[in-house]
Motif scaffolding. Structure first.
Motif, PDB file in Angstrom:
ATOM      1  N   GLY A 117      16.957 -13.627  21.043  1.00 23.54           N
ATOM      2  CA  GLY A 117      16.346 -12.493  20.266  1.00 23.54           C
ATOM      3  C   GLY A 117      16.219 -13.477  19.063  1.00 23.54           C
ATOM      4  N   ILE A 118      15.312 -12.862  18.146  1.00 21.39           N
ATOM      5  CA  ILE A 118      15.098 -13.288  16.836  1.00 21.39           C
ATOM      6  C   ILE A 118      14.660 -12.065  16.083  1.00 21.39           C
ATOM      7  CG2 ILE A 118      12.629 -14.180  16.749  1.00 21.39           C
ATOM      8  CD1 ILE A 118      13.814 -16.645  14.995  1.00 21.39           C
ATOM      9  N   TYR A 119      15.509 -11.874  14.686  1.00 21.25           N
ATOM     10  CA  TYR A 119      15.290 -10.423  14.091  1.00 21.25           C
ATOM     11  C   TYR A 119      15.099 -11.081  12.605  1.00 21.25           C
ATOM     12  CZ  TYR A 119      17.593  -9.572  18.334  1.00 21.25           C
ATOM     13  OH  TYR A 119      17.910  -9.680  19.894  1.00 21.25           O
ATOM     14  N   ASP A 136      22.195   7.925  25.519  1.00 16.39           N
ATOM     15  CA  ASP A 136      20.936   8.600  24.452  1.00 16.39           C
ATOM     16  C   ASP A 136      20.635   7.211  23.660  1.00 16.39           C
ATOM     17  OD1 ASP A 136      23.301   8.138  22.998  1.00 16.39           O
ATOM     18  OD2 ASP A 136      22.988   9.920  21.926  1.00 16.39           O
ATOM     19  N   GLU A 137      20.602   6.102  23.859  1.00 17.14           N
ATOM     20  CA  GLU A 137      20.407   4.928  22.893  1.00 17.14           C
ATOM     21  C   GLU A 137      19.354   4.366  23.201  1.00 17.14           C
ATOM     22  OE1 GLU A 137      24.056   3.505  20.323  1.00 17.14           O
ATOM     23  OE2 GLU A 137      24.354   2.959  22.342  1.00 17.14           O
ATOM     24  N   GLY A 138      18.292   3.829  22.601  1.00 20.15           N
ATOM     25  CA  GLY A 138      17.188   3.109  22.623  1.00 20.15           C
ATOM     26  C   GLY A 138      16.254   2.834  21.415  1.00 20.15           C
ATOM     27  N   TYR A 139      15.032   2.623  21.513  1.00 20.05           N
ATOM     28  CA  TYR A 139      14.058   2.292  20.369  1.00 20.05           C
ATOM     29  C   TYR A 139      12.913   1.706  20.962  1.00 20.05           C
ATOM     30  CZ  TYR A 139      15.959  -2.528  21.345  1.00 20.05           C
ATOM     31  OH  TYR A 139      16.254  -3.711  22.132  1.00 20.05           O
ATOM     32  N   GLU A 140      11.837   1.849  20.021  1.00 21.92           N
ATOM     33  CA  GLU A 140      10.663   1.490  20.341  1.00 21.92           C
ATOM     34  C   GLU A 140      10.493   0.053  20.396  1.00 21.92           C
ATOM     35  OE1 GLU A 140       7.674   3.300  20.846  1.00 21.92           O
ATOM     36  OE2 GLU A 140       9.053   5.134  20.580  1.00 21.92           O
ATOM     37  N   PRO A 165      19.142  -8.362  25.391  1.00 19.88           N
ATOM     38  CA  PRO A 165      18.495  -9.251  26.252  1.00 19.88           C
ATOM     39  C   PRO A 165      17.412  -8.705  26.959  1.00 19.88           C
ATOM     40  CG  PRO A 165      20.762  -8.618  26.913  1.00 19.88           C
ATOM     41  CD  PRO A 165      20.516  -7.800  25.749  1.00 19.88           C
ATOM     42  N   PHE A 166      17.253  -7.465  26.750  1.00 21.11           N
ATOM     43  CA  PHE A 166      16.083  -6.925  27.657  1.00 21.11           C
ATOM     44  C   PHE A 166      14.927  -6.872  27.020  1.00 21.11           C
ATOM     45  CE2 PHE A 166      14.230  -2.402  28.418  1.00 21.11           C
ATOM     46  CZ  PHE A 166      13.391  -2.745  29.691  1.00 21.11           C
ATOM     47  N   VAL A 167      14.689  -6.286  25.758  1.00 21.88           N
ATOM     48  CA  VAL A 167      13.545  -6.163  24.863  1.00 21.88           C
ATOM     49  C   VAL A 167      13.847  -5.942  23.348  1.00 21.88           C
ATOM     50  CG1 VAL A 167      12.886  -3.893  25.281  1.00 21.88           C
ATOM     51  CG2 VAL A 167      11.024  -5.326  24.492  1.00 21.88           C
ATOM     52  N   ASP A 168      13.386  -6.538  22.766  1.00 19.17           N
ATOM     53  CA  ASP A 168      13.695  -6.072  20.982  1.00 19.17           C
ATOM     54  C   ASP A 168      12.897  -5.040  20.479  1.00 19.17           C
ATOM     55  OD1 ASP A 168      15.745  -8.146  20.949  1.00 19.17           O
ATOM     56  OD2 ASP A 168      14.227  -9.706  20.739  1.00 19.17           O
ATOM     57  N   SER A 169      13.408  -4.639  19.360  1.00 21.47           N
ATOM     58  CA  SER A 169      12.832  -3.371  18.774  1.00 21.47           C
ATOM     59  C   SER A 169      11.691  -4.079  17.537  1.00 21.47           C
ATOM     60  CB  SER A 169      13.688  -2.664  17.806  1.00 21.47           C
ATOM     61  OG  SER A 169      14.290  -3.443  16.556  1.00 21.47           O
ATOM     62  N   ILE A 170      10.781  -3.089  17.439  1.00 24.96           N
ATOM     63  CA  ILE A 170       9.833  -3.231  16.461  1.00 24.96           C
ATOM     64  C   ILE A 170      10.402  -3.251  14.975  1.00 24.96           C
ATOM     65  CG2 ILE A 170       7.874  -2.203  15.215  1.00 24.96           C
ATOM     66  CD1 ILE A 170       6.987  -1.054  18.089  1.00 24.96           C
ATOM     67  N   ARG A 171      11.501  -2.461  14.796  1.00 25.07           N
ATOM     68  CA  ARG A 171      11.905  -2.420  13.466  1.00 25.07           C
ATOM     69  C   ARG A 171      12.435  -3.625  12.755  1.00 25.07           C
ATOM     70  NH1 ARG A 171      17.362  -1.382  11.079  1.00 25.07           N
ATOM     71  NH2 ARG A 171      18.169  -1.330  13.386  1.00 25.07           N
TER      72      ARG A 171
END
Length: 231
Positions: A117-119, A136-140, A165-171
Motif C-alpha cells: 500500500g502507498i499513502y 464496525d470498521e471499514g472505509y470508502e 492488504p485488501f484495499v486502500d481508502s480514498i482518504r
C-alpha cells in the motif's frame, strides 16, 4: 509519528512483519516509458504462467490467505490485493498505467507476491498502528465502494482506518500533488526481518530513482514492534 504493530496481531501471528518506506520531497507524475514497459511485460509473462499455474502455487498469495484465516476473515470473499491483481491478469484485464507511485506499487506487489500500500503521508493524522479490523470498521475504498474490514489486518491513524492488504481508502490516496508518502509492504510471515529490510530498502531505491526525493526504510516485527518517524 509512531507506527506500531498491535500486540493482538503478534499474539496470533508472531511472525507478522511490515516493511515501511517513508518518502519525502518526491514528485509523483506519469510513469516513464521504462516502468510502463516493465509493468506491461511482467503482466504478459504472468498471463502465460497462469495458464498452467494455480493461484495456490504462489507462496506469497498462499501465505496471505493464511493470514486472513488466522484473524477470522474469508480469503475467498475478501481477497488479498495481490491475488486480486493476479486474477485480473489471468483474465487479460491488465493493469493500466496510472501514475508513478501507483505503478511502482503494483509492480512491487506482483514481483514479490505480497500486498503493498502507498499513502499520502500528509493526509494521515497522528500515530499509526496496525491491528485487526473490528466488525464496525471499514472505509470508502479505491474500488469505489464501502469495504468492511472485519477480521482483516488494517492500518489506522488517530482519525480512522485508511489502509489494508485488501484495499486502500480514498482518504489517504496518493495523487500527483503528493510530496511525502508512506509505503507499507505486507511482508510474507515466513521471511525473516533481515531479508524483509533488504526487500523494503531495494524498493525504496527504485522508487526514488524514478520519483526523486529521500527515503527511510524500516521493518516492524515482534522484536521491534514500533518505529518513530519525524515529520
Amino acid at each position: 509519528m509512531i507506527i506500531k504493530l498491535d500486540q493482538k496481531l503478534l499474539t496470533d501471528m508472531p511472525d507478522l512483519k511490515l516493511g515501511i518506506n517513508y518518502y519525502t520531497k518526491i514528485t509523483v507524475a506519469e510513469s516513464p516509458q521504462m516502468l510502463k514497459g516493465r509493468l506491461q511485460l511482467f503482466q504478459e509473462q504472468l498471463f502465460f504462467e497462469l495458464e498452467d499455474k494455480a493461484f495456490s502455487e504462489y507462496s506469497g498469495i498462499q501465505e496471505w490467505r493464511n493470514v486472513w484465516k488466522t484473524f477470522g476473515a474469508d480469503p475467498n470473499r475478501y481477497r488479498p490485493s495481490v491475488e486480486a491483481l493476479m486474477r485480473r491478469i489471468k483474465k487479460q484485464n491488465y493493469i493500466q498505467p496510472f501514475h508513478s507511485a501507483v505503478d511502482l506499487n503494483n509492480f512491487f506487489s506482483l514481483q514479490y507476491e505480497i500486498p503493498v500500500g502507498i499513502y499520502d503521508f500528509d493526509k494521515t493524522v497522528g500515530n499509526i498502528h496496525a491491528t485487526v479490523g473490528a466488525e464496525d470498521e471499514g472505509y470508502e475504498g479505491l474500488n469505489g465502494r464501502f469495504n468492511s474490514l472485519s477480521g482483516i489486518v488494517l492500518l489506522k491513524d488517530d482519525y480512522s482506518p485508511f489502509g489494508s492488504p485488501f484495499v486502500d481508502s480514498i482518504r489517504t490516496s496518493v495523487t500527483q500533488e503528493t510530496t511525502a508518502a508512506l509505503q507499507v509492504f505486507f511482508i510474507r510471515p515466513s521471511m525473516d526481518a533481515e531479508e524483509a529490510l533488504e526487500l523494503t530498502t531495494s524498493c525504496a531505491n527504485m522508487f526514488t530513482s524514478i520519483s526523486g526525493g529521500d527515503s527511510q526504510s524500516y521493518v516492524i516485527h515482534s522484536d521491534a514492534p514500533s518505529v518513530t518517524i519525524d515529520k
